[in-house]
Design a protein around this motif. Structure first.
Motif, mmCIF file in Angstrom:
data_model
loop_
_atom_site.group_PDB
_atom_site.id
_atom_site.type_symbol
_atom_site.label_atom_id
_atom_site.label_comp_id
_atom_site.label_asym_id
_atom_site.label_seq_id
_atom_site.Cartn_x
_atom_site.Cartn_y
_atom_site.Cartn_z
ATOM 1 N N ALA A 115 0.854 -1.185 0.000
ATOM 2 C CA ALA A 115 0.000 0.000 0.000
ATOM 3 C C ALA A 115 0.885 1.228 0.000
ATOM 4 O O ALA A 115 2.070 1.169 0.350
ATOM 5 C CB ALA A 115 -0.929 0.005 1.214
ATOM 6 N N LEU A 116 0.298 2.360 -0.405
ATOM 7 C CA LEU A 116 1.017 3.631 -0.428
ATOM 8 C C LEU A 116 0.312 4.645 0.460
ATOM 9 O O LEU A 116 -0.913 4.756 0.447
ATOM 10 C CB LEU A 116 1.066 4.200 -1.847
ATOM 11 N N ILE A 117 1.111 5.402 1.214
ATOM 12 C CA ILE A 117 0.622 6.578 1.916
ATOM 13 C C ILE A 117 1.447 7.746 1.393
ATOM 14 O O ILE A 117 2.654 7.827 1.644
ATOM 15 C CB ILE A 117 0.751 6.437 3.436
ATOM 16 N N LEU A 118 0.823 8.606 0.626
ATOM 17 C CA LEU A 118 1.504 9.708 -0.049
ATOM 18 C C LEU A 118 1.195 11.004 0.690
ATOM 19 O O LEU A 118 0.084 11.538 0.590
ATOM 20 C CB LEU A 118 1.056 9.786 -1.510
ATOM 21 N N CYS A 119 2.169 11.490 1.438
ATOM 22 C CA CYS A 119 1.977 12.670 2.281
ATOM 23 C C CYS A 119 2.547 13.914 1.604
ATOM 24 O O CYS A 119 3.744 13.937 1.266
ATOM 25 C CB CYS A 119 2.685 12.488 3.615
ATOM 26 N N ASP A 120 1.710 14.920 1.417
ATOM 27 C CA ASP A 120 2.184 16.213 0.954
ATOM 28 C C ASP A 120 3.124 16.047 -0.239
ATOM 29 O O ASP A 120 4.270 16.486 -0.238
ATOM 30 C CB ASP A 120 2.861 16.963 2.103
ATOM 31 N N THR A 121 2.599 15.379 -1.255
ATOM 32 C CA THR A 121 3.355 15.070 -2.452
ATOM 33 C C THR A 121 2.406 15.058 -3.630
ATOM 34 O O THR A 121 1.210 15.285 -3.480
ATOM 35 C CB THR A 121 4.090 13.722 -2.295
ATOM 36 N N ALA A 122 2.944 14.807 -4.819
ATOM 37 C CA ALA A 122 2.125 14.807 -6.022
ATOM 38 C C ALA A 122 2.794 13.936 -7.067
ATOM 39 O O ALA A 122 3.915 13.451 -6.869
ATOM 40 C CB ALA A 122 1.940 16.223 -6.552
ATOM 41 N N SER A 123 2.112 13.726 -8.179
ATOM 42 C CA SER A 123 2.724 12.959 -9.263
ATOM 43 C C SER A 123 3.803 13.773 -9.966
ATOM 44 O O SER A 123 4.741 13.214 -10.542
ATOM 45 C CB SER A 123 1.653 12.518 -10.262
ATOM 46 N N LYS A 124 3.681 15.094 -9.892
ATOM 47 C CA LYS A 124 4.730 15.999 -10.374
ATOM 48 C C LYS A 124 4.744 17.216 -9.459
ATOM 49 O O LYS A 124 3.692 17.785 -9.171
ATOM 50 C CB LYS A 124 4.477 16.432 -11.820
#
Length: 269
Positions: A115-124
């Motif tokens: 699983a992924l937890i993406l904190c304060d990030t983006a694809s770009k």
């Protein structure tokens, strides 16, 4: 302290044991920080989950290595570390550039990601002009020259109170990162674009952002969540770019609830 030699660089990491039937959470930190930013989250999750933290190349106590870098280089380092530690099917929790690394490793080594937890990030993140200007400033004047501008993006006005001793400490953390490693990682962010890859993420994903994030604002993170099939999106109040520092209890609760309410709760090693 624990160190590993992977891909011709020495990586500083820490393993905190936990129940064998719970997934390993791997924390990947942001640009200009080391893994100590996760401390107040870790103390709330330790004992519930096995935990791995590490300093990416060019940061903390890890080697700088050969520059410039790509996000794929950073992801390869993490993959090699997890291979060394015999970890599979981990929950990768990445903040800012750590979130780009998480997206990259999901693409290149899906066997490692449950699983992924993406904190304060983006694809770009950001534009080439922005990153080139940041790199030029660091190369000419050093990281201390950008600390004030970066802190305005990282933290809320309340946290940046001169009487807040912790704020002074995080300024020191940024200023004391290696200039070369910082600039090389800026270049890796500049050149990364996982917009098309986001649509192919097939693991449970939680996207989180501080409501006052000046680096990856809520709308940007929301748009990334909308690209990922079935992704959840959460906003943390009274937090900037690094909610693990400003609002660790809220972030810990989101992480725990996400893992406990998705199909990520099985054995991960």
């Amino acid at each position: 302290m624990q160190f590993a030699r992977v891909n011709d660089v020495t990586i500083h990491y820490q393993v905190i044991g936990g129940p064998a039937d719970r997934p390993v959470i791997v924390f990947a930190n942001s640009l200009g920080t080391d893994f100590r930013i996760w401390r107040d989250v870790i103390v709330r999750l330790a004992g519930e989950f096995p935990i791995i933290l590490y300093d990416k190349r060019g940061h903390g106590l890890s080697d700088i290595g050969k520059t410039p870098y790509s996000i794929e280089d950073h992801a390869a380092d993490l993959a090699a570390l997890l291979d060394l530690l015999n970890v599979r099917d981990a929950v990768i929790c990445g903040l800012s550039v750590g979130g780009l690394i998480a997206q990259a490793i999901c693409q290149t080594r899906p066997d490692l990601v449950k699983a992924l937890i993406l904190c304060d990030t983006a694809s770009k993140i950001g534009s080439a002009d922005m990153w080139n200007a940041r790199i030029a400033a660091v190369e000419e004047h050093g990281i201390p020259s950008i600390v004030n501008a970066v802190m305005e993006k990282w933290f809320t006005p309340a946290f940046r109170n001169p009487d807040n001793i912790a704020f002074r400490g995080y300024c020191n953390m940024l200023a004391r990162q290696p200039n070369e490693g910082y600039a090389a990682t800026c270049a890796s962010i500049r050149d990364a674009d996982y917009t098309e890859a986001a649509a192919h993420i097939a693991v449970p994903t939680l996207c989180i952002v501080g409501d006052q994030d000046g680096s990856t604002p809520p709308d940007l993170v929301r748009k990334t969540a909308e690209l990922i099939p079935g992704a959840r999106f959460e906003v943390i109040k009274d937090a900037g770019h690094i909610p693990c520092v400003e609002q660790p209890e809220a972030l810990s609760d989101l992480i725990r609830n996400f893992i406990n309410t998705t199909n990520t709760a099985g054995e991960a090693q």
